[in-house]
Scaffold this motif. Structure first.
Motif, PDB file in Angstrom:
ATOM      1  N   ALA A 154       0.831  -1.203   0.000  1.00 50.85           N
ATOM      2  CA  ALA A 154       0.000   0.000   0.000  1.00 50.85           C
ATOM      3  C   ALA A 154       0.867   1.256   0.000  1.00 50.85           C
ATOM      4  O   ALA A 154       0.641   2.183   0.776  1.00 50.85           O
ATOM      5  N   GLY A 155       1.869   1.277  -0.852  1.00 55.69           N
ATOM      6  CA  GLY A 155       2.716   2.461  -0.987  1.00 55.69           C
ATOM      7  C   GLY A 155       3.330   2.885   0.319  1.00 55.69           C
ATOM      8  O   GLY A 155       3.881   2.072   1.058  1.00 55.69           O
ATOM      9  N   SER A 156       3.195   4.170   0.657  1.00 49.70           N
ATOM     10  CA  SER A 156       3.818   4.714   1.868  1.00 49.70           C
ATOM     11  C   SER A 156       3.192   4.180   3.155  1.00 49.70           C
ATOM     12  O   SER A 156       3.784   4.309   4.220  1.00 49.70           O
ATOM     13  N   LEU A 157       2.018   3.573   3.067  1.00 52.99           N
ATOM     14  CA  LEU A 157       1.394   2.994   4.266  1.00 52.99           C
ATOM     15  C   LEU A 157       2.063   1.689   4.678  1.00 52.99           C
ATOM     16  O   LEU A 157       1.903   1.235   5.802  1.00 52.99           O
ATOM     17  N   GLY A 158       2.803   1.071   3.761  1.00 50.70           N
ATOM     18  CA  GLY A 158       3.508  -0.168   4.087  1.00 50.70           C
ATOM     19  C   GLY A 158       2.857  -1.375   3.446  1.00 50.70           C
ATOM     20  O   GLY A 158       2.227  -1.277   2.392  1.00 50.70           O
ATOM     21  N   THR A 159       3.011  -2.523   4.104  1.00 53.40           N
ATOM     22  CA  THR A 159       2.456  -3.766   3.581  1.00 53.40           C
ATOM     23  C   THR A 159       1.658  -4.481   4.658  1.00 53.40           C
ATOM     24  O   THR A 159       1.844  -4.231   5.856  1.00 53.40           O
ATOM     25  N   ALA A 160       0.783  -5.387   4.206  1.00 54.38           N
ATOM     26  CA  ALA A 160      -0.008  -6.188   5.131  1.00 54.38           C
ATOM     27  C   ALA A 160       0.013  -7.633   4.669  1.00 54.38           C
ATOM     28  O   ALA A 160       0.092  -7.920   3.480  1.00 54.38           O
ATOM     29  N   ARG A 161      -0.047  -8.551   5.621  1.00 48.96           N
ATOM     30  CA  ARG A 161      -0.182  -9.975   5.338  1.00 48.96           C
ATOM     31  C   ARG A 161      -1.669 -10.296   5.399  1.00 48.96           C
ATOM     32  O   ARG A 161      -2.346  -9.956   6.363  1.00 48.96           O
ATOM     33  N   ILE A 162      -2.155 -10.965   4.376  1.00 49.89           N
ATOM     34  CA  ILE A 162      -3.556 -11.385   4.334  1.00 49.89           C
ATOM     35  C   ILE A 162      -3.560 -12.888   4.063  1.00 49.89           C
ATOM     36  O   ILE A 162      -3.105 -13.330   3.011  1.00 49.89           O
ATOM     37  N   ALA A 163      -4.021 -13.653   5.032  1.00 48.84           N
ATOM     38  CA  ALA A 163      -4.094 -15.104   4.892  1.00 48.84           C
ATOM     39  C   ALA A 163      -5.557 -15.497   4.729  1.00 48.84           C
ATOM     40  O   ALA A 163      -6.412 -15.077   5.511  1.00 48.84           O
ATOM     41  N   ILE A 164      -5.827 -16.306   3.700  1.00 48.73           N
ATOM     42  CA  ILE A 164      -7.183 -16.779   3.430  1.00 48.73           C
ATOM     43  C   ILE A 164      -7.142 -18.299   3.488  1.00 48.73           C
ATOM     44  O   ILE A 164      -6.385 -18.935   2.752  1.00 48.73           O
ATOM     45  N   GLU A 165      -7.935 -18.862   4.378  1.00 45.45           N
ATOM     46  CA  GLU A 165      -7.973 -20.312   4.545  1.00 45.45           C
ATOM     47  C   GLU A 165      -9.372 -20.816   4.213  1.00 45.45           C
ATOM     48  O   GLU A 165     -10.369 -20.232   4.647  1.00 45.45           O
ATOM     49  N   LEU A 166      -9.448 -21.893   3.435  1.00 44.31           N
ATOM     50  CA  LEU A 166     -10.724 -22.518   3.075  1.00 44.31           C
ATOM     51  C   LEU A 166     -10.839 -23.843   3.810  1.00 44.31           C
ATOM     52  O   LEU A 166      -9.922 -24.668   3.759  1.00 44.31           O
ATOM     53  N   LYS A 167     -11.972 -24.029   4.490  1.00 45.31           N
ATOM     54  CA  LYS A 167     -12.207 -25.272   5.226  1.00 45.31           C
ATOM     55  C   LYS A 167     -13.539 -25.860   4.787  1.00 45.31           C
ATOM     56  O   LYS A 167     -14.557 -25.146   4.797  1.00 45.31           O
ATOM     57  N   PRO A 168     -13.564 -27.141   4.402  1.00 43.13           N
ATOM     58  CA  PRO A 168     -14.849 -27.772   4.098  1.00 43.13           C
ATOM     59  C   PRO A 168     -15.720 -27.733   5.353  1.00 43.13           C
ATOM     60  O   PRO A 168     -15.237 -27.967   6.467  1.00 43.13           O
TER      61      PRO A 168
END
Length: 168
Positions: free
Chosen positions: A81-95
């Motif tokens: 996100a430019g000058s705001l930095g970065t973020a980790r986004i984890a998406i997990e799918l579970k039956p």
């Protein structure tokens, strides 16, 4: 960390088919107006998509990179996100029976975003995730309904052995 769960009324395979299409990112990620693959084969590790965020007349172009991928199950992204930095986004799918439980976990990694991260920011991320997961559910459930509509009458589909009873 902002963690949010959402039950989507379709199979994990249908949800994954939406997640693995980098050009559809803008359809379900809140704030994103468009997206396009820019590097590698999404969602392979190291691949990236460029997306645009619009605020009235202003627009910002940023990038999201795949940092970890277990096909059909887990997708971990680093959103820049430019000058705001970065973020980790984890998406997990579970039956979850015939459905898919989607778990999203997001937190800042670098930059100003991590410095100003507090309970108020967590609350805003939760609101954003609620809207994002509702969009993802609507998209996936519409896709599943269309697939069902196209299926020839009388065709029986056996549940997949790894889908927790979900229809293939």
């Amino acid at each position: 960390m902002a963690v949010r769960n959402h039950l989507i009324r379709t199979s994990p395979q249908t949800v994954w088919s939406v997640l693995e299409d980098g050009s559809r990112y803008g359809q379900w990620v809140v704030g994103t107006s468009s997206s396009e693959p820019v590097r590698g084969q999404w969602p392979q590790v190291g691949s990236a998509i460029r997306y645009e965020v619009r605020f009235g007349p202003l627009s910002l172009t940023n990038e999201t990179v795949v940092r970890r991928c277990e096909t059909g199950r887990d997708l971990e992204l680093e959103a820049k996100a430019g000058s705001l930095g970065t973020a980790r986004i984890a998406i997990e799918l579970k039956p979850w029976g015939d459905h898919c439980l989607v778990v999203v976990d997001e937190h800042p990694l670098r930059g100003v975003g991590g410095t100003v991260h507090n309970m108020a920011v967590e609350a805003l991320i939760q609101v954003r995730h609620r809207a994002m997961l509702a969009r993802l559910a609507k998209l996936c459930e519409a896709e599943a309904a269309e697939e069902e509509r196209r299926r020839p009458l009388g065709q029986v589909v056996a549940p997949g052995h790894d889908a927790g009873g979900a229809r293939a």
